[in-house]
Enzyme design. Structure first.
Site, PDB file in Angstrom:
ATOM      1  N   SER A   1       0.865  -1.183   0.000  1.00 12.60           N
ATOM      2  CA  SER A   1       0.000   0.000   0.000  1.00 12.60           C
ATOM      3  C   SER A   1       0.895   1.224   0.000  1.00 12.60           C
ATOM      4  O   SER A   1       2.047   1.156   0.422  1.00 12.60           O
ATOM      5  CB  SER A   1      -0.866   0.028   1.259  1.00 12.60           C
ATOM      6  OG  SER A   1      -0.095   0.427   2.391  1.00 12.60           O
ATOM      7  N   ASP A   2       0.369   2.344  -0.461  1.00  6.11           N
ATOM      8  CA  ASP A   2       1.058   3.602  -0.187  1.00  6.11           C
ATOM      9  C   ASP A   2       0.981   3.820   1.333  1.00  6.11           C
ATOM     10  O   ASP A   2       0.222   3.143   2.033  1.00  6.11           O
ATOM     11  CB  ASP A   2       0.417   4.757  -0.971  1.00  6.11           C
ATOM     12  CG  ASP A   2       1.423   5.892  -1.220  1.00  6.11           C
ATOM     13  OD1 ASP A   2       2.362   6.035  -0.423  1.00  6.11           O
ATOM     14  OD2 ASP A   2       1.236   6.634  -2.191  1.00  6.11           O
TER      15      ASP A   2
END
Ligand SMILES: *[C@@H]1O[C@H](CO)[C@@H](O)[C@H](O)[C@H]1NC(C)=O
Ligand SMILES: *[C@@H]1O[C@H](CO)[C@@H](O)[C@H](O)[C@H]1NC(C)=O
Length: 777
Positions: A293-294
């Site tokens: 994920s960011d």
């Protein structure tokens, strides 16, 4: 007597070896316990090793591994691992995985990507990334890295000129961005340029990550943030613009990482979208690697977006969608209770962990002492080596774009100038040249430093420097402007070094204007007015600015765009001013006028519509300050198609089932099949001649357009179908060949996002030369 001494010696050797300089590693062959583990055996498949490792973990140990800062598992001899490192245009200390506090305290800082892209030279891009990967190993082997997974390249389309992170990307064209992605990934991961060295699942020099998947290109604009933004994207734009770079990054580059974006795409958070992560990336594109994920992109699914109804639902959404590791700590905090509430099962976690450990194994980090392995001989001395620094200079030279050069003001000829006034807030600063996501550079040279070298070389007698504005913002500058104007009036020549810096455009910060900040324009025009000769305007910036006031001003003779040209960018700029290098860069983005700010940045549509001008050279219908691909040289180049006759491309009649819309017959690319696509290709060659007096490196850009162009809003005005960079000495000519594939180059997406081939006449263009090409169904 000998025994205690020997023991002491072993102990000393152990500490010497196990000290700061040796990276921690698993599967030590001298450790009798760990070397027996199946996951330590290098003679069996990576998948079997990863499965064996995961099968030995307790549930708590498993959960601990789902976040970027993964702790060690001492009982299995597995060291801690940091998934987050950055290497956008050089190894950077921005992520926690890399530290510049030991033997290695700097790394080669290449130009920011937007300027590197302007060379239109994929082999140069590949070489840069190969160096970055090598330096990354050098840092690792010095014991200053906790990971070898780098979160680059950034391959979102530079859709809007105000985007603060547009500087990180290769620009606005999906074909070019995809080509950049492939070159970068192959270089960084240790593959060959043609991609034949590392097969799917093979061993890696370093791991690259295609980000941000997908339709992410708004950071913070007028109070709207990437954390809550819902990108409404049509299926046609998704298929034709937003997805192609990712498809190439994965299929052709064989990237071992993907980062899912913060934003939602048509309502669904990118990290919680099984269609995107599992069906498309892993299924259709056969992605083999890990998905991160960011940073904190999981927590926002519940906290900011309210998409998930509880933290456990957010955990379940991402794990079931196919995400493997969370940058942040949310999964470490909430996965246990998600398990207890039966929102996720242990097999969901195992799936993620097998992907994660497979990448660590592919990096050679569970193969025993890494100094004895393939990349173990890369030493700290390889970081910032003279060859690497020369490549940073070469990339800056090849990227810088000459945008205007009336009456051949440039290059300055040797000995003709007495005093040169160098004016502007970007003239004597080195840090600005780096752009964002930069590491500490091997060297720092300001543009002024580099220009001053030409005093010793006898080109000019002296320079006089003035900042012109207190800062790039140039808010209260009246006194400075007066002083700078007085200096410029007396000087023989003036170079203004203006533009932006990270106070104006960066991550989490988009612009609201396209004009130069504060009083920069006033400074430039006041100086141009009083100067003895037309002045040179140098723009240091990532995103485009509206300088139409300067293109129309005869007293501003030359305009140069230098992007953020990296540690050697000041030198490259000076070389161009004084004719030691012939510029050949071409703009990778459209430069729009200030009036473009009337377009909402949140509007993701590429195609124009009533009251909406469309975006990028492919669809934009409004006025431009500079075109995509614009770039002059000190030479002139001519182009001539060598293929004389009109070229025909036929579809395979037995497989193509033509339909028609608005009296244009078309067929689906998928119906043509691989064989049909393989035969619907043609080679086209172009004679390119350097008609000037200087030798130069020149990128040749080939576009294609359908006879109806963009008139009915269905297809692009034109589309880049190929580019090749060629070095020609003065008077030299050479033939270059492009392969045009019907299925790859002459397609468009229909309303439901399916690629189609249309019949009719197309035109291939290079400069003003045109070649018609007919497609028959
Ligand atoms: C470098 O920084 C890391 C992390 O902050 C620290 O653990 C390490 O001791 C430092 N090394 C040196 C030589 O200062
Ligand atoms: C056309 O496609 C059919 C079916 O795939 C194939 O058998 C045939 O050889 C193709 N024709 C040509 C000229 O390639």
């Amino acid at each position: 007597m000998a025994k205690p001494i020997l023991f002491l010696l072993v102990l000393i050797l152990f500490f010497l070896h196990g000290g700061d300089s040796a990276p921690p590693h698993a599967c030590d062959s001298s450790n009798p316990t760990t070397k027996l583990f199946l996951f330590c055996r290098t003679d069996i498949s990576i998948n079997r090793r990863a499965k064996d490792l995961v099968s030995r973990l307790t549930v708590d140990e498993k959960i601990s591994q789902l976040v970027n800062t993964a702790p060690g598992i001492p009982r299995l001899g597995i060291p801690a691992y940091e998934w987050w490192s950055e290497a956008l245009h050089g190894v950077a200390g921005v992520g926690p995985g890399i530290r510049f506090n030991g033997t290695v305290h700097a790394a080669t800082s290449f130009p920011q990507v937007i300027l590197t892209a302007a060379s239109f030279d994929p082999y140069e891009w590949f070489r840069i990334a190969r160096v970055i990967g090598k330096e990354a190993r050098g840092v690792y082997n010095a014991g200053q890295a906790n990971g070898m997974t780098f979160w680059a390249p950034n391959i979102n389309i530079f859709r809007d000129p105000r985007w603060g992170r547009g500087q990180e990307t290769p620009g606005e064209d999906p074909t070019m961005t995809g080509t950049y992605a492939v070159a970068y990934v192959r270089g960084l991961q240790g593959d060959s340029f043609d991609g034949k060295k590392i097969l799917s699942g093979g061993h890696l020099q370093a791991s690259a990550c295609c980000k941000h998947f997908t339709a992410y290109d708004l950071d913070r604009w007028k109070g709207i943030t990437r954390y809550v933004f819902n990108a409404q994207v049509s299926l046609a734009d998704l298929a034709e613009t937003y997805q192609p770079p990712f498809k190439k990054c994965i299929q052709e580059g064989r990237a071992s990482g993907i980062m899912c974006a913060y934003n939602r795409v048509n309502g669904v958070p990118a990290c919680a979208n099984p269609n995107l992560l599992t069906h498309t990336a892993r299924g259709l594109w056969q992605f083999n690697g890990y998905i991160t994920s960011d940073c904190d992109a999981v927590s926002i699914i519940y906290d900011a977006q309210g998409y998930a109804k509880s933290p456990e639902d957010a955990v379940a959404d991402v794990l079931k969608a196919g995400m493997d590791v969370n940058c942040g700590s949310y999964l470490a905090k909430h996965t246990k209770s998600a398990l207890q509430k039966k929102k996720v099962s242990e097999s969901d976690i195992n799936r993620a962990l097998i992907n994660l450990f497979s990448v660590r194994i592919r990096l050679g980090l569970l193969n025993g002492d890494p100094s004895k392995l393939t990349y173990g001989n890369i030493s700290p001395k390889d970081v910032c080596s003279p060859g690497h620094q020369a490549l940073a200079l070469e990339a800056a030279r090849n990227g810088i774009v000459l945008m205007k050069n009336t009456l051949k003001l440039l290059p300055f000829s040797k000995g003709s100038i007495g005093s040169l006034a160098v004016i502007g807030p970007n003239a004597d600063i080195a840090k600005t040249l780096l752009g964002n996501y930069a590491g500490p550079p091997c060297k720092s040279v300001t543009p002024l430093d580099a220009i001053n070298v030409y005093i010793e070389r006898g080109y000019i007698k002296s320079t006089i420097y003035h900042k012109g504005c207190d800062s790039v913002a140039c808010a209260n500058a009246d006194a400075e402007i007066d002083q700078a104007v007085a200096i410029a009036r007396d000087a023989d020549r003036v170079v203004l070094i203006m533009g932006l810096d990270l106070t104006q455009e960066k991550e989490d910060f988009d612009r609201v204007d396209l004009s130069l900040p504060g009083k920069q324009r006033e400074l430039i025009t006041s100086i141009a007015k009083v100067a003895k000769k037309p002045v040179v305007l140098v723009l240091i910036c990532g995103g485009p600015v509206d300088v139409s006031f300067a293109t129309n001003n005869a007293k501003i003779g030359s305009i140069i765009w230098a992007g953020y040209p990296g540690e050697a960018g000041g030198i490259a700029l000076a070389e161009i001013l004084f004719g030691d290098h012939n510029p050949g860069g071409r703009l990778p983005v459209t430069w729009y006028p200030q009036s473009f700010v009337n377009v909402k940045m949140t509007d993701m549509r590429m195609r124009s519509a009533t009251g909406y001008p469309g975006r990028t050279y492919r669809f934009y219908k409004g006025p431009k300050v500079f075109e995509f691909g614009h770039g002059l040289s000190y030479s002139r180049y001519s182009y001539q198609f060598k293929t004389q006759a009109e070229t025909n491309l036929y579809l395979n009649q037995s497989v193509a089932k033509p339909n028609s819309v608005d009296s244009i017959r078309y067929t689906l690319v998928s119906e043509m099949g691989k064989h049909g696509c393989d035969i619907a290709k043609t080679k086209v060659s172009v004679m390119v001649e350097n008609q000037g007096e200087m030798s130069g490196k020149h990128p040749v850009l080939m576009f294609a357009r359908h006879e109806r162009g963009g008139e009915d809003g269905k297809r692009a005005e034109k589309q880049l179908v190929g580019f090749k960079s060629i070095v020609l000495s003065n008077g030299e000519r050479a033939e270059i060949e492009f392969e045009i594939s019907l299925c790859e180059h002459l397609t468009r997406a229909n309303e439901v996002g399916v690629m189609v081939v249309e019949e009719g006449k197309y035109f291939l263009t290079v400069g003003d030369s045109e070649l018609p090409l007919t497609v028959n169904l």
